[in-house]
Design an enzyme around this catalytic site. Structure first.
Site, short mmCIF file in Angstrom:
data_model
loop_
_atom_site.label_atom_id
_atom_site.label_comp_id
_atom_site.label_asym_id
_atom_site.label_seq_id
_atom_site.Cartn_x
_atom_site.Cartn_y
_atom_site.Cartn_z
N CYS A 188 -84.04 -31.51 17.20
CA CYS A 188 -82.74 -30.92 17.49
C CYS A 188 -82.05 -31.76 18.56
O CYS A 188 -82.63 -32.05 19.60
CB CYS A 188 -82.91 -29.48 17.98
SG CYS A 188 -81.36 -28.70 18.48
N CYS A 228 -82.75 -23.17 20.45
CA CYS A 228 -81.43 -23.09 21.11
C CYS A 228 -80.36 -22.42 20.25
O CYS A 228 -79.24 -22.20 20.73
CB CYS A 228 -80.95 -24.47 21.54
SG CYS A 228 -80.45 -25.56 20.19
N CYS A 235 -81.75 -29.52 21.97
CA CYS A 235 -82.87 -29.11 22.84
C CYS A 235 -84.16 -29.89 22.61
O CYS A 235 -85.16 -29.61 23.25
CB CYS A 235 -83.13 -27.62 22.68
SG CYS A 235 -83.76 -27.17 21.05
N CYS A 294 -81.59 -23.90 14.82
CA CYS A 294 -82.74 -24.27 15.65
C CYS A 294 -83.28 -22.99 16.29
O CYS A 294 -82.51 -22.23 16.90
CB CYS A 294 -82.32 -25.27 16.73
SG CYS A 294 -83.63 -25.62 17.92
N CYS A 352 -80.16 -28.72 3.70
CA CYS A 352 -79.05 -29.67 3.79
C CYS A 352 -78.59 -29.68 5.24
O CYS A 352 -77.97 -28.72 5.71
CB CYS A 352 -77.94 -29.20 2.85
SG CYS A 352 -76.58 -30.34 2.71
#
Length: 164
Positions: free
Chosen positions: A76, A127, A79, A124, A148
């Protein structure tokens, strides 16, 4: 007969004002990494902020990560949580990085109605950053799913070899 119709209409009116919609709502998840918009803007690029915090979508074929198939993990961009392993990446032809599965427990699903119909949004789990969407048109020989993902939501970390 009029009384029966009035009673039926009253029952119908009462049933239409029930709490079924309220019961379907879930409590908003509190994420481990939580920042103000100003704090996010300080650490993310404009593109990352648009995608991760405003649920935007990058143009297809615009991400350098779309055709990247090196060994490693996609994290991510907000984070640094590991989200996708390169061994589960495939070329979907859509113009966005696509994976048939996420790192277990690191990606949440939610429902997105932004286009007027329900889609499964991927976030995510650390976060709450918007990653993309999941569809059931992925490789049939594996999971059948296509995550996707917006490339600007990710940072690629190559696998280290013994020589490094």
């Amino acid at each position: 007969m009029k009384r029966v119709i009035l009673v039926m209409m009253a029952i119908l009116a009462i049933s239409c004002t029930g709490t079924a919609q309220k019961e379907g709502k879930t409590t908003k998840k509190v994420y481990e990494v939580s920042k103000t918009n100003a704090e996010w803007k300080k650490i993310l690029t404009n593109e990352q902020y648009y995608i991760l915090r405003q649920a935007g979508t990058e143009r297809p074929h615009s991400s350098l990560l779309n055709k990247l198939y090196a060994s490693g993990t996609f994290h991510c961009a907000g984070c640094n949580t590991p989200l996708y392993e390169s061994k589960y990446k495939f070329d979907s032809g859509t113009g966005w990085p696509s994976f048939d599965r996420a790192v277990k427990g690191n990606v949440d699903k939610d429902v997105d109605y932004k286009l007027g119909y329900a889609r499964s949004e991927l976030l995510c789990s650390t976060c709450g950053g918007h990653l993309g969407h999941v569809f059931n048109d992925g490789p049939r020989e594996t999971t059948g799913m296509r995550h996707c993902i917006n490339g600007d939501a990710l940072i690629f970390k190559p696998t280290k070899t013994n020589n490094e």
